[in-house]
Write a protein that holds these residues in place. Structure first.
Motif, PDB file in Angstrom:
ATOM      1  N   ALA A 130       0.823  -1.215   0.000  1.00  0.00           N
ATOM      2  CA  ALA A 130       0.000   0.000   0.000  1.00  0.00           C
ATOM      3  C   ALA A 130       0.853   1.259   0.000  1.00  0.00           C
ATOM      4  CB  ALA A 130      -0.935  -0.009   1.209  1.00  0.00           C
ATOM      5  N   ALA A 131       1.955   1.238   0.746  1.00  0.00           N
ATOM      6  CA  ALA A 131       2.835   2.404   0.799  1.00  0.00           C
ATOM      7  C   ALA A 131       3.483   2.654  -0.558  1.00  0.00           C
ATOM      8  CB  ALA A 131       3.897   2.206   1.874  1.00  0.00           C
ATOM      9  N   TYR A 132       3.891   1.588  -1.241  1.00  0.00           N
ATOM     10  CA  TYR A 132       4.523   1.757  -2.543  1.00  0.00           C
ATOM     11  C   TYR A 132       3.506   2.211  -3.596  1.00  0.00           C
ATOM     12  CZ  TYR A 132       8.467  -0.523  -0.315  1.00  0.00           C
ATOM     13  OH  TYR A 132       9.501  -0.812   0.538  1.00  0.00           O
ATOM     14  N   VAL A 133       2.267   1.778  -3.462  1.00  0.00           N
ATOM     15  CA  VAL A 133       1.223   2.242  -4.377  1.00  0.00           C
ATOM     16  C   VAL A 133       0.989   3.738  -4.190  1.00  0.00           C
ATOM     17  CG1 VAL A 133      -1.245   2.102  -4.925  1.00  0.00           C
ATOM     18  CG2 VAL A 133       0.077   0.012  -4.614  1.00  0.00           C
ATOM     19  N   GLU A 134       0.926   4.199  -2.945  1.00  0.00           N
ATOM     20  CA  GLU A 134       0.714   5.631  -2.721  1.00  0.00           C
ATOM     21  C   GLU A 134       1.894   6.434  -3.253  1.00  0.00           C
ATOM     22  OE1 GLU A 134      -0.637   8.900   0.653  1.00  0.00           O
ATOM     23  OE2 GLU A 134      -1.081   6.782   0.915  1.00  0.00           O
ATOM     24  N   GLU A 135       3.107   5.947  -3.063  1.00  0.00           N
ATOM     25  CA  GLU A 135       4.276   6.639  -3.615  1.00  0.00           C
ATOM     26  C   GLU A 135       4.166   6.731  -5.127  1.00  0.00           C
ATOM     27  OE1 GLU A 135       6.368   8.439  -2.376  1.00  0.00           O
ATOM     28  OE2 GLU A 135       7.257   7.697  -0.521  1.00  0.00           O
ATOM     29  N   GLU A 143       3.933  14.300 -11.844  1.00  0.00           N
ATOM     30  CA  GLU A 143       4.269  14.371 -13.268  1.00  0.00           C
ATOM     31  C   GLU A 143       3.151  15.028 -14.060  1.00  0.00           C
ATOM     32  OE1 GLU A 143       5.116  11.303 -17.031  1.00  0.00           O
ATOM     33  OE2 GLU A 143       5.201  10.566 -14.968  1.00  0.00           O
ATOM     34  N   LEU A 144       1.912  14.654 -13.779  1.00  0.00           N
ATOM     35  CA  LEU A 144       0.773  15.219 -14.501  1.00  0.00           C
ATOM     36  C   LEU A 144       0.655  16.720 -14.304  1.00  0.00           C
ATOM     37  CD1 LEU A 144      -1.939  12.499 -13.779  1.00  0.00           C
ATOM     38  CD2 LEU A 144      -1.018  13.100 -16.023  1.00  0.00           C
ATOM     39  N   LEU A 145       1.011  17.200 -13.113  1.00  0.00           N
ATOM     40  CA  LEU A 145       0.815  18.612 -12.789  1.00  0.00           C
ATOM     41  C   LEU A 145       2.089  19.436 -12.921  1.00  0.00           C
ATOM     42  CD1 LEU A 145      -1.622  18.032  -9.816  1.00  0.00           C
ATOM     43  CD2 LEU A 145      -2.177  18.958 -12.062  1.00  0.00           C
ATOM     44  N   GLY A 146       3.132  18.828 -13.480  1.00  0.00           N
ATOM     45  CA  GLY A 146       4.333  19.585 -13.779  1.00  0.00           C
ATOM     46  C   GLY A 146       5.269  19.799 -12.618  1.00  0.00           C
ATOM     47  N   PHE A 147       5.105  19.045 -11.545  1.00  0.00           N
ATOM     48  CA  PHE A 147       6.008  19.154 -10.407  1.00  0.00           C
ATOM     49  C   PHE A 147       7.208  18.237 -10.628  1.00  0.00           C
ATOM     50  CE2 PHE A 147       3.252  21.861  -8.341  1.00  0.00           C
ATOM     51  CZ  PHE A 147       3.636  22.132  -7.028  1.00  0.00           C
ATOM     52  N   PRO A 148       8.372  18.594 -10.081  1.00  0.00           N
ATOM     53  CA  PRO A 148       9.566  17.761 -10.294  1.00  0.00           C
ATOM     54  C   PRO A 148       9.434  16.393  -9.645  1.00  0.00           C
ATOM     55  CG  PRO A 148      10.002  19.501  -8.686  1.00  0.00           C
ATOM     56  CD  PRO A 148       8.665  19.796  -9.282  1.00  0.00           C
ATOM     57  N   ALA A 149      10.177  15.434 -10.187  1.00  0.00           N
ATOM     58  CA  ALA A 149      10.138  14.066  -9.659  1.00  0.00           C
ATOM     59  C   ALA A 149      10.632  14.005  -8.219  1.00  0.00           C
ATOM     60  CB  ALA A 149      10.971  13.152 -10.549  1.00  0.00           C
ATOM     61  N   THR A 150      11.422  14.990  -7.818  1.00  0.00           N
ATOM     62  CA  THR A 150      11.969  15.006  -6.454  1.00  0.00           C
ATOM     63  C   THR A 150      11.007  15.605  -5.434  1.00  0.00           C
ATOM     64  OG1 THR A 150      13.003  17.132  -6.979  1.00  0.00           O
ATOM     65  CG2 THR A 150      14.346  15.147  -7.237  1.00  0.00           C
ATOM     66  N   SER A 151       9.856  16.086  -5.885  1.00  0.00           N
ATOM     67  CA  SER A 151       8.917  16.717  -4.957  1.00  0.00           C
ATOM     68  C   SER A 151       8.276  15.674  -4.046  1.00  0.00           C
ATOM     69  CB  SER A 151       7.841  17.497  -5.713  1.00  0.00           C
ATOM     70  OG  SER A 151       7.116  16.641  -6.563  1.00  0.00           O
ATOM     71  N   SER A 152       7.615  16.171  -3.008  1.00  0.00           N
ATOM     72  CA  SER A 152       6.973  15.318  -2.009  1.00  0.00           C
ATOM     73  C   SER A 152       5.462  15.467  -2.111  1.00  0.00           C
ATOM     74  CB  SER A 152       7.457  15.715  -0.610  1.00  0.00           C
ATOM     75  OG  SER A 152       6.820  14.952   0.385  1.00  0.00           O
ATOM     76  N   CYS A 327      -5.108  15.708  -2.213  1.00  0.00           N
ATOM     77  CA  CYS A 327      -3.658  15.549  -2.309  1.00  0.00           C
ATOM     78  C   CYS A 327      -2.970  16.890  -2.093  1.00  0.00           C
ATOM     79  CB  CYS A 327      -3.274  14.994  -3.681  1.00  0.00           C
ATOM     80  SG  CYS A 327      -1.498  14.674  -3.878  1.00  0.00           S
ATOM     81  N   ILE A 328      -1.811  16.859  -1.463  1.00  0.00           N
ATOM     82  CA  ILE A 328      -0.932  18.018  -1.376  1.00  0.00           C
ATOM     83  C   ILE A 328       0.412  17.621  -1.979  1.00  0.00           C
ATOM     84  CG2 ILE A 328      -0.327  17.395   1.018  1.00  0.00           C
ATOM     85  CD1 ILE A 328      -0.295  20.961  -0.445  1.00  0.00           C
ATOM     86  N   LEU A 329       0.905  18.433  -2.896  1.00  0.00           N
ATOM     87  CA  LEU A 329       2.246  18.284  -3.435  1.00  0.00           C
ATOM     88  C   LEU A 329       3.106  19.426  -2.925  1.00  0.00           C
ATOM     89  CD1 LEU A 329       1.508  17.434  -7.199  1.00  0.00           C
ATOM     90  CD2 LEU A 329       2.094  15.824  -5.366  1.00  0.00           C
ATOM     91  N   VAL A 330       4.344  19.124  -2.534  1.00  0.00           N
ATOM     92  CA  VAL A 330       5.279  20.136  -2.046  1.00  0.00           C
ATOM     93  C   VAL A 330       6.579  19.997  -2.831  1.00  0.00           C
ATOM     94  CG1 VAL A 330       6.512  21.060  -0.048  1.00  0.00           C
ATOM     95  CG2 VAL A 330       4.235  20.052   0.253  1.00  0.00           C
ATOM     96  N   ARG A 333      11.017  18.514  -0.832  1.00  0.00           N
ATOM     97  CA  ARG A 333      10.748  17.346   0.015  1.00  0.00           C
ATOM     98  C   ARG A 333      11.220  17.571   1.449  1.00  0.00           C
ATOM     99  NH1 ARG A 333       9.819  11.824  -0.777  1.00  0.00           N
ATOM    100  NH2 ARG A 333       9.672  12.218  -3.018  1.00  0.00           N
ATOM    101  N   THR A 334      12.386  18.178   1.610  1.00  0.00           N
ATOM    102  CA  THR A 334      12.922  18.419   2.961  1.00  0.00           C
ATOM    103  C   THR A 334      12.036  19.379   3.739  1.00  0.00           C
ATOM    104  OG1 THR A 334      15.185  18.033   2.183  1.00  0.00           O
ATOM    105  CG2 THR A 334      14.927  19.220   4.258  1.00  0.00           C
ATOM    106  N   ALA A 335      11.572  20.438   3.065  1.00  0.00           N
ATOM    107  CA  ALA A 335      10.688  21.403   3.723  1.00  0.00           C
ATOM    108  C   ALA A 335       9.393  20.738   4.167  1.00  0.00           C
ATOM    109  CB  ALA A 335      10.394  22.565   2.778  1.00  0.00           C
ATOM    110  N   HIS A 336       8.877  19.836   3.337  1.00  0.00           N
ATOM    111  CA  HIS A 336       7.634  19.141   3.670  1.00  0.00           C
ATOM    112  C   HIS A 336       7.806  18.329   4.951  1.00  0.00           C
ATOM    113  CE1 HIS A 336       4.102  16.450   2.076  1.00  0.00           C
ATOM    114  NE2 HIS A 336       3.823  17.040   3.214  1.00  0.00           N
TER     115      HIS A 336
END
Length: 511
Positions: A130-135, A143-152, A327-330, A333-336
């Motif tokens: 379940a954790a890997y599915v959410e990741e 990706e769909l919303l144009g955020f970097p792959a490194t985002s959280s 959903c929240i995207l940040v 990742r460190t700041a999140h």
């Protein structure tokens, strides 16, 4: 070898160890198959039922039954569900439900929810599927919303909580001191007042958020909007500069990718520029419109979305998921994680075993106990493909444009706000009858709205646009068809004319 204790020291001979599993699994399977068939019929035949109907007094009374101390037969309980509960939903799965901004759900996502409930995963983290599915879902959405792959990111119950999490990260990063350790109690040396900015059209979650975070409503500066209900950039810049000159600490600007009243989209690129220029966190509330980014022809409407430091959006609106799915995207990742991470001894990761993985999701929000929300999203995206979701969003936007045309072609109807996304605000307005003052016109349209809802034929909601009562149609419904909007306009005209011919109604207004 460990010797067994005397069981009689703990269990007397007449005690039987219990379980919630059924005594007869075949009986449960039979009941489960019946439930599934009934729910498929419920969805398949949705057009044949009223959109909404009030819960009768006798049903409300039955739903006040006393606490059940003894067991009841599962089949009897299911029959009670079919009699008292199933016929009286909100109605948002119906093709002519357009109230507030509610999604319709979908059959495959419903099934995925059942699978997730059967697994009953605790998705704080751990080494589990379940954790890997959410990741994976978070990576797809970024990706769909144009955020970097490194985002959280993290899934939440909905836009309000997702937005709150984003604002909490902004406060943690921009406060200028360790807000988690020191809090917002008055310090020995008075600190600058933290300030957040948004437009007057921003959803009420923003007020709840600043209050919950201890900033107080006075810290939320509401900036005026232009004729298209978009935030006034010049006023925003001037307000930020004035606040800085007065010794305040501006920390965040909230941009709207679709306002709740009219669906207006702020100049997101302009807001991003101001935030970079002034050193503020840029948060976007995309609960209503962020997923326009999925569409081939309309993605430009939310240009600048990808520049946000944090982005909140709902998947139970324009991704048509069953409730709940936000959903929240940040971007950072460190700041999140710095805003929420805490690791007591009982949650410490070990080098092997189920807890070898840190509790990633618990470190991205306030929830430790988390359901498997990601499965319905994962399942739906794979079954339907992202292209179909983009087409459905475009379809809703076209339907809003079609409704706008119907309103403009009918002389008894009046459009009250521009239509940018899929929210249409209008009213019945027989302009030839000068005797109708503003107050009576509001009362007339409010009564039309109530009659629409109570008829079970259509459910829009109401709002006020520049002080005028409006019938508000928010289209996030994959089952709606253009003839549904034709019927809506005809019903509004019919009810309006009936009320104009009702001398008692008119007299009550004059009274």
């Amino acid at each position: 070898m460990i010797s067994s204790p005397d069981p009689n020291s703990v269990f007397s001979e007449d005690i039987i160890e219990q379980t919630l599993d059924p005594e007869n699994w075949e009986d449960l399977k039979s009941l489960g198959h019946q439930m599934l068939d009934d729910m498929f019929d419920f969805l398949q035949n949705v057009r044949e039922r009223p959109v909404w109907q009030p819960v009768p007094a006798e049903v409300k009374q039955k739903l006040k039954a006393p606490l059940p101390l003894a067991a009841e037969a599962a089949g009897d309980v299911y029959e009670e569900f079919k009699e008292l509960i199933l016929p009286y939903p909100t109605g948002n799965i119906h093709p002519r439900f357009w109230g507030w901004v509610m999604g319709t759900g979908s059959p495959y996502a419903m099934l995925a929810d059942m699978l997730a409930s059967g697994m009953n995963s605790h998705v704080a983290g751990y080494d589990q599927s379940a954790a890997y599915v959410e990741e994976q879902v978070i990576r797809w959405l970024a990706e769909l919303l144009g955020f970097p792959a490194t985002s959280s990111g993290v899934l939440a119950s909905g836009g309000t909580v997702a937005n709150l999490l984003g604002l909490a990260v902004a406060r943690n990063v921009k406060a200028g001191f360790d807000v988690r350790a020191e809090g917002l109690q008055q310090p020995a040396v008075t600190r600058a007042e933290l300030v957040v900015y948004c437009s007057t059209e921003t959803h009420s979650w923003a007020q709840k958020a600043v209050e919950l975070m201890g900033l107080g409503d006075k810290s939320l500066k509401r900036i005026s909007v232009d004729a298209l209900y978009k935030i006034n950039l010049a006023e925003l810049e001037e307000t930020i500069r004035r606040d800085k000159a007065q010794g305040k600490n501006p920390i965040c600007v909230i941009g709207n990718a679709g306002t709740v009243n009219t669906g207006a989209i702020d100049d997101l690129e302009g807001l991003a520029r101001i935030c970079r220029q002034e050193g503020l966190w840029f948060h976007v509330d995309g609960a209503i419109g962020a997923l326009v980014k999925l569409t081939p022809s309309q993605a430009g409407l939310v240009s600048g979305l990808e520049l946000a430091d944090s982005l909140a959006f709902d998947l139970h609106k324009w991704l048509y998921m069953p409730y709940e799915a936000g959903c929240i995207l940040v971007r950072d990742r460190t700041a999140h994680q710095s805003a929420f991470s805490i690791t007591p001894s009982y949650l410490t990761a070990l080098n092997r075993g189920i807890a070898a993985q840190p509790l990633e999701f618990a470190a991205r929000g306030v929830d430790l106990s988390r359901s498997f929300k990601a499965l319905k999203i994962w399942f739906s995206l794979k079954v339907h493909g992202i292209d179909l979701f983009g087409q459905l969003i475009e379809q809703n936007i076209r339907q809003a444009a079609y409704l706008k045309q119907l309103i403009e072609q009918e002389h008894l109807l009046e459009l009250l706000a521009p239509v940018e996304l899929s929210i249409v605000c209008f009213r019945f307005n027989p302009s030839s009858q000068e005797s109708l003052d503003a107050q009576l016109l509001d009362r007339l349209n409010q009564e039309i709205l109530l009659r629409l809802q109570e008829s079970g034929k259509a459910v829009p909601s109401g709002t006020r646009i520049q002080g005028r009562f409006a019938i508000r149609v928010a289209i996030t419904n994959h089952r709606s068809r253009k003839e549904d909007f034709e019927l809506l306009c005809q019903l509004v005209v019919n009810y309006g004319q009936e009320l104009l011919a009702d001398s008692k109604f008119l007299e009550e207004g004059n009274g």
